[in-house]
Design a protein around this motif. Structure first.
Motif, PDB file in Angstrom:
ATOM      1  N   PHE A 294       0.821  -1.199   0.000  1.00 37.63           N
ATOM      2  CA  PHE A 294       0.000   0.000   0.000  1.00 37.63           C
ATOM      3  C   PHE A 294       0.864   1.262   0.000  1.00 37.63           C
ATOM      4  O   PHE A 294       0.501   2.270  -0.604  1.00 37.63           O
ATOM      5  N   PHE A 295       2.015   1.204   0.671  1.00 44.23           N
ATOM      6  CA  PHE A 295       2.932   2.341   0.667  1.00 44.23           C
ATOM      7  C   PHE A 295       3.490   2.578  -0.730  1.00 44.23           C
ATOM      8  O   PHE A 295       3.498   3.708  -1.227  1.00 44.23           O
ATOM      9  N   ILE A 296       3.928   1.518  -1.370  1.00 41.60           N
ATOM     10  CA  ILE A 296       4.499   1.629  -2.711  1.00 41.60           C
ATOM     11  C   ILE A 296       3.474   2.182  -3.690  1.00 41.60           C
ATOM     12  O   ILE A 296       3.769   3.087  -4.476  1.00 41.60           O
ATOM     13  N   LEU A 297       2.261   1.676  -3.632  1.00 41.65           N
ATOM     14  CA  LEU A 297       1.211   2.166  -4.525  1.00 41.65           C
ATOM     15  C   LEU A 297       0.842   3.610  -4.213  1.00 41.65           C
ATOM     16  O   LEU A 297       0.626   4.416  -5.124  1.00 41.65           O
ATOM     17  N   GLY A 298       0.777   3.944  -2.933  1.00 44.18           N
ATOM     18  CA  GLY A 298       0.383   5.297  -2.524  1.00 44.18           C
ATOM     19  C   GLY A 298       1.368   6.369  -2.938  1.00 44.18           C
ATOM     20  O   GLY A 298       0.974   7.454  -3.363  1.00 44.18           O
ATOM     21  N   VAL A 299       2.649   6.076  -2.835  1.00 43.14           N
ATOM     22  CA  VAL A 299       3.637   7.089  -3.218  1.00 43.14           C
ATOM     23  C   VAL A 299       3.932   7.067  -4.717  1.00 43.14           C
ATOM     24  O   VAL A 299       4.498   8.020  -5.245  1.00 43.14           O
ATOM     25  N   SER A 300       3.554   6.013  -5.410  1.00 39.49           N
ATOM     26  CA  SER A 300       3.751   5.941  -6.865  1.00 39.49           C
ATOM     27  C   SER A 300       2.639   6.630  -7.638  1.00 39.49           C
ATOM     28  O   SER A 300       2.827   6.997  -8.797  1.00 39.49           O
ATOM     29  N   LEU A 301       1.507   6.812  -7.022  1.00 37.79           N
ATOM     30  CA  LEU A 301       0.358   7.379  -7.728  1.00 37.79           C
ATOM     31  C   LEU A 301       0.602   8.788  -8.283  1.00 37.79           C
ATOM     32  O   LEU A 301       0.167   9.073  -9.405  1.00 37.79           O
TER      33      LEU A 301
ATOM     34  N   LEU B  26       3.303   9.984  -9.554  1.00 40.37           N
ATOM     35  CA  LEU B  26       4.066   9.792 -10.787  1.00 40.37           C
ATOM     36  C   LEU B  26       3.159   9.317 -11.917  1.00 40.37           C
ATOM     37  O   LEU B  26       3.250   9.795 -13.051  1.00 40.37           O
ATOM     38  N   VAL B  27       2.271   8.391 -11.600  1.00 43.01           N
ATOM     39  CA  VAL B  27       1.334   7.894 -12.604  1.00 43.01           C
ATOM     40  C   VAL B  27       0.438   9.032 -13.101  1.00 43.01           C
ATOM     41  O   VAL B  27       0.158   9.142 -14.298  1.00 43.01           O
ATOM     42  N   LEU B  28       0.005   9.888 -12.188  1.00 43.84           N
ATOM     43  CA  LEU B  28      -0.816  11.031 -12.586  1.00 43.84           C
ATOM     44  C   LEU B  28      -0.065  11.961 -13.532  1.00 43.84           C
ATOM     45  O   LEU B  28      -0.617  12.419 -14.528  1.00 43.84           O
ATOM     46  N   VAL B  29       1.194  12.241 -13.226  1.00 43.95           N
ATOM     47  CA  VAL B  29       1.978  13.128 -14.089  1.00 43.95           C
ATOM     48  C   VAL B  29       2.181  12.494 -15.466  1.00 43.95           C
ATOM     49  O   VAL B  29       2.133  13.178 -16.484  1.00 43.95           O
ATOM     50  N   LEU B  30       2.374  11.190 -15.496  1.00 41.80           N
ATOM     51  CA  LEU B  30       2.610  10.516 -16.775  1.00 41.80           C
ATOM     52  C   LEU B  30       1.365  10.431 -17.653  1.00 41.80           C
ATOM     53  O   LEU B  30       1.462  10.532 -18.879  1.00 41.80           O
ATOM     54  N   PHE B  31       0.192  10.237 -17.056  1.00 45.53           N
ATOM     55  CA  PHE B  31      -1.000   9.958 -17.844  1.00 45.53           C
ATOM     56  C   PHE B  31      -2.037  11.080 -17.887  1.00 45.53           C
ATOM     57  O   PHE B  31      -3.064  10.931 -18.522  1.00 45.53           O
TER      58      PHE B  31
END
Length: 112
Positions: A65-72, A74-79
């Motif tokens: 959950f930590f990995i997904l939470g802090v990666s989101l 980056l995903v927003l900026v990319l997409f």
């Protein structure tokens, strides 16, 4: 941090002030610049999802959950379509507003 959930959960008490500050930044930016409602919508939803994932981590549900939470973010900026610097400002302020809003809702829940 998993052994000390109070470190992450201490952000919950600061959520109302965070909502106020990010809403103020978004309003000022959108009055002076242009409003990109699609980007703002993606950002608020992304902030809410990120906060929920990090809350799950802080409550001891697992490191994934930590990995997904802090990666989101980056995903927003990319997409997210970022055609201008204003759209990026909408993305950042909307993300943090959604994040703080989710923490504020968690604060209001009776059974924590």
């Amino acid at each position: 941090m998993k052994d000390q959930p109070h470190v992450g959960l201490s952000l919950v008490s600061k959520a109302p002030m965070g909502m106020l500050i990010t809403a103020l930044v978004a309003v000022i930016a959108n009055v002076l610049l242009e409003l990109n409602i699609i980007t703002l919508g993606y950002a608020v939803v992304g902030g809410v999802v990120s906060a929920v994932l990090l809350l799950a981590y802080w409550l001891g549900k697992g490191g994934l959950f930590f990995i997904l939470g802090v990666s989101l973010p980056l995903v927003l900026v990319l997409f997210t379509p970022l055609a201008s610097i204003t759209a990026l400002l909408n993305l950042v302020s909307g993300f943090f507003f959604g994040f703080c809003a989710a923490l504020f809702v968690y604060k209001l829940l009776p059974n924590k």
